[in-house]
Design an enzyme around this catalytic site. Structure first.
Site, short mmCIF file in Angstrom:
data_model
loop_
_atom_site.label_atom_id
_atom_site.label_comp_id
_atom_site.label_asym_id
_atom_site.label_seq_id
_atom_site.Cartn_x
_atom_site.Cartn_y
_atom_site.Cartn_z
N GLY A 63 0.83 -1.21 0.00
CA GLY A 63 0.00 0.00 0.00
C GLY A 63 0.86 1.25 0.00
O GLY A 63 0.53 2.27 0.60
N GLN A 67 -1.10 7.43 2.03
CA GLN A 67 -0.59 8.67 2.64
C GLN A 67 0.81 8.51 3.24
O GLN A 67 1.59 9.46 3.26
CB GLN A 67 -1.58 9.13 3.73
CG GLN A 67 -1.25 10.49 4.30
CD GLN A 67 -2.08 10.83 5.53
OE1 GLN A 67 -2.79 9.98 6.08
NE2 GLN A 67 -2.00 12.07 5.97
N LEU A 68 1.14 7.30 3.72
CA LEU A 68 2.34 7.17 4.55
C LEU A 68 3.52 6.49 3.88
O LEU A 68 4.66 6.64 4.32
CB LEU A 68 1.99 6.36 5.81
CG LEU A 68 0.83 6.91 6.64
CD1 LEU A 68 0.53 5.98 7.80
CD2 LEU A 68 1.17 8.30 7.14
N ILE A 108 -1.89 -7.64 -2.36
CA ILE A 108 -1.93 -8.41 -1.10
C ILE A 108 -3.01 -9.49 -1.12
O ILE A 108 -3.03 -10.37 -0.27
CB ILE A 108 -2.14 -7.49 0.13
CG1 ILE A 108 -3.44 -6.68 0.00
CG2 ILE A 108 -0.94 -6.59 0.34
CD1 ILE A 108 -4.03 -6.31 1.33
N TYR A 196 -13.95 -0.86 9.37
CA TYR A 196 -12.52 -0.51 9.49
C TYR A 196 -12.02 -0.83 10.90
O TYR A 196 -11.00 -1.50 11.09
CB TYR A 196 -12.38 0.98 9.19
CG TYR A 196 -11.00 1.57 9.32
CD1 TYR A 196 -9.93 1.12 8.56
CD2 TYR A 196 -10.78 2.64 10.20
CE1 TYR A 196 -8.68 1.71 8.68
CE2 TYR A 196 -9.54 3.23 10.32
CZ TYR A 196 -8.49 2.76 9.55
OH TYR A 196 -7.25 3.34 9.66
N LYS A 200 -9.41 -3.70 12.27
CA LYS A 200 -8.17 -3.35 12.99
C LYS A 200 -8.08 -4.13 14.31
O LYS A 200 -6.99 -4.58 14.69
CB LYS A 200 -8.10 -1.84 13.23
CG LYS A 200 -7.80 -1.05 11.96
CD LYS A 200 -6.45 -1.42 11.36
CE LYS A 200 -6.10 -0.62 10.13
NZ LYS A 200 -4.85 -1.06 9.49
N ILE A 226 -3.32 11.20 10.75
CA ILE A 226 -1.98 11.66 10.36
C ILE A 226 -2.10 12.81 9.36
O ILE A 226 -2.89 12.74 8.42
CB ILE A 226 -1.16 10.50 9.71
CG1 ILE A 226 -1.14 9.27 10.63
CG2 ILE A 226 0.25 10.97 9.37
CD1 ILE A 226 -0.47 9.47 11.98
C1 AKB Z 1 -9.36 7.45 9.22
O1 AKB Z 1 -9.80 8.57 9.47
O2 AKB Z 1 -10.06 6.51 8.82
C2 AKB Z 1 -7.89 7.21 9.48
C3 AKB Z 1 -7.67 6.69 10.85
C4 AKB Z 1 -7.79 7.58 12.01
O3 AKB Z 1 -7.41 5.55 11.02
N1 AKB Z 1 -7.14 8.39 9.26
#
Ligand code: AKB
Length: 374
Positions: A63, A67-68, A108, A196, A200, A226
């Site tokens: 990925g 952004q990172l 992936i 999401y 995680k 971030i």
């Molecule tokens: C999002 O806003 O989904 C991400 C995060 C805080 O994981 N930047």
């Protein structure tokens, strides 16, 4: 040799079906099992051999065009050498990315492709940045499940199979409305209400389980939102903060999709990538935990606006609240409690809100000037 095959079959039976299939494929492929033997010693016991990596750290970032990835690759290349850090993605990057160091295609969701890359490049660290973020995930749950859960299983399996050190970011999104929110401790109720967040928490638990069960060197930091000047986030809830800077310099007006008083934890990208490298360099035996909160600053859209207005007094911010993203933000931490990271491996952030604002405005202005000059 026979014993080795039996050991591998035994190991495969304990593990998930993807892993079982992978090992079975390797066994039946007739490929040189001896050369892979040391990789499997990571299962169920500590890997006492060098894992075939020699002393040279070789890093794969998945990925990488998010952004990172580019920022982290830059830091890692300074540390380990340009050619020892491979950036990967499924998209074609802008040409400067090819100039900066190795870039390859990696999907992936394709286990064989991942394994080929790891083997052909003698990868020792895998940094897994591919993910579907919070807001996009709520609009496409099937995609979020596929990338964030199925894709992650491939990462876990390939890392375990080859004795890799694997880093997977978690996030403030791994908490939910029933978590303590100000500050959110490392160990507390985690009942996120987004796919999401669920993915995680799944990654945190699976990684820790593989560490406990197979000795996988799994490492995870819970990132705040971030901010970066030269790369845009995509599909998150904290994205407004980066967008506000760009709008402030471009038009002087920004319409914010979160309420003005919504406080979220945030971090400047340089702190984030430095934290990641520092955490990855801690010797495995010195880490009492595998998942850490890291914190830097916390602000609301109103507070960010006021700080930017010290430099750009004409900036005007209006509010048009998006119920989906507001509901997500309302369930997230207002600040993260990160004393374990500070104690266990010396984590220390450098950027507070005023430094963040000065740096972002200076870098975005510089980027605009360079683009105009080209
Ligand atoms: C999002 O806003 O989904 C991400 C995060 C805080 O994981 N930047």
């Amino acid at each position: 040799m026979m014993l080795l095959v039996q050991m591998m079959r035994g190991t495969a039976m304990h593990a998930g079906s993807r892993w079982s299939r992978s090992v079975e494929r390797l066994i039946s492929s007739g490929r040189d099992i001896n050369s892979s033997a040391h990789h499997f010693s990571g299962f169920g016991e500590a890997c006492t051999l060098s894992c075939g990596h020699g002393d040279q750290t070789k890093v794969l970032i998945t990925g990488g065009l998010g952004q990172l990835g580019i920022g982290l690759a830059k830091l890692l290349r300074r540390r380990f050498g340009k050619n020892n850090v491979i950036l990967s993605d499924i998209r074609k990057p802008p040409s400067h990315v090819y100039d900066d160091g190795p870039f390859i295609f990696s999907d992936i969701l394709d286990f064989k492709n991942l394994r080929e890359i790891v083997v052909n490049n003698n990868i020792s660290w895998l940094i897994h940045y591919s993910a579907v973020l919070s807001a996009v995930g709520e609009n496409n749950i099937a995609l979020a499940k596929e990338v964030n859960i199925t894709g992650f299983h491939n990462i876990l399996d390939v890392a375990t199979e080859h004795g890799l050190r694997v880093f997977v970011p978690s996030t403030i999104g791994a908490f939910g409305p029933s978590s303590p929110r100000d500050p959110t401790p490392e160990l507390c109720v985690q009942r996120p209400q987004t796919i999401y967040g669920v993915s995680k928490v799944h990654a945190e638990l699976m990684g820790e389980y593989y560490h406990h069960r197979y000795g996988l060197d799994f490492r995870c930091l819970r990132y705040p939102g971030i901010l970066s000047a030269d790369s845009q986030p995509g599909g998150g809830t904290t994205d407004y903060a980066v967008q506000l800077f760009h709008a402030a310099l471009k038009t002087g007006h920004f319409e914010c999709y979160l309420r003005g008083d919504t406080q979220l934890p945030m971090m400047y990208i340089d702190d984030c990538v430095r934290a990641t490298l520092e955490f990855l360099e801690v010797p495995t035996d010195s880490l009492p935990s595998r998942t850490y909160n890291i914190n830097a600053m916390a602000f609301t859209p109103q507070e960010l606006t006021q700080e930017i207005q010290k430099v750009l007094p004409d900036l005007k911010v209006t509010y048009n609240v998006d119920p989906l993203r507001q509901a997500i933000a309302d369930g997230w931490p207002k600040a993260l409690e990160d004393s374990s990271a500070r104690r266990d491996w010396g984590w220390k952030h450098e950027y507070n809100l005023p430094e963040l604002v000065q740096t972002m405005l200076a870098l975005i202005t510089q980027g605009k000037q360079m683009a105009e000059a080209c």
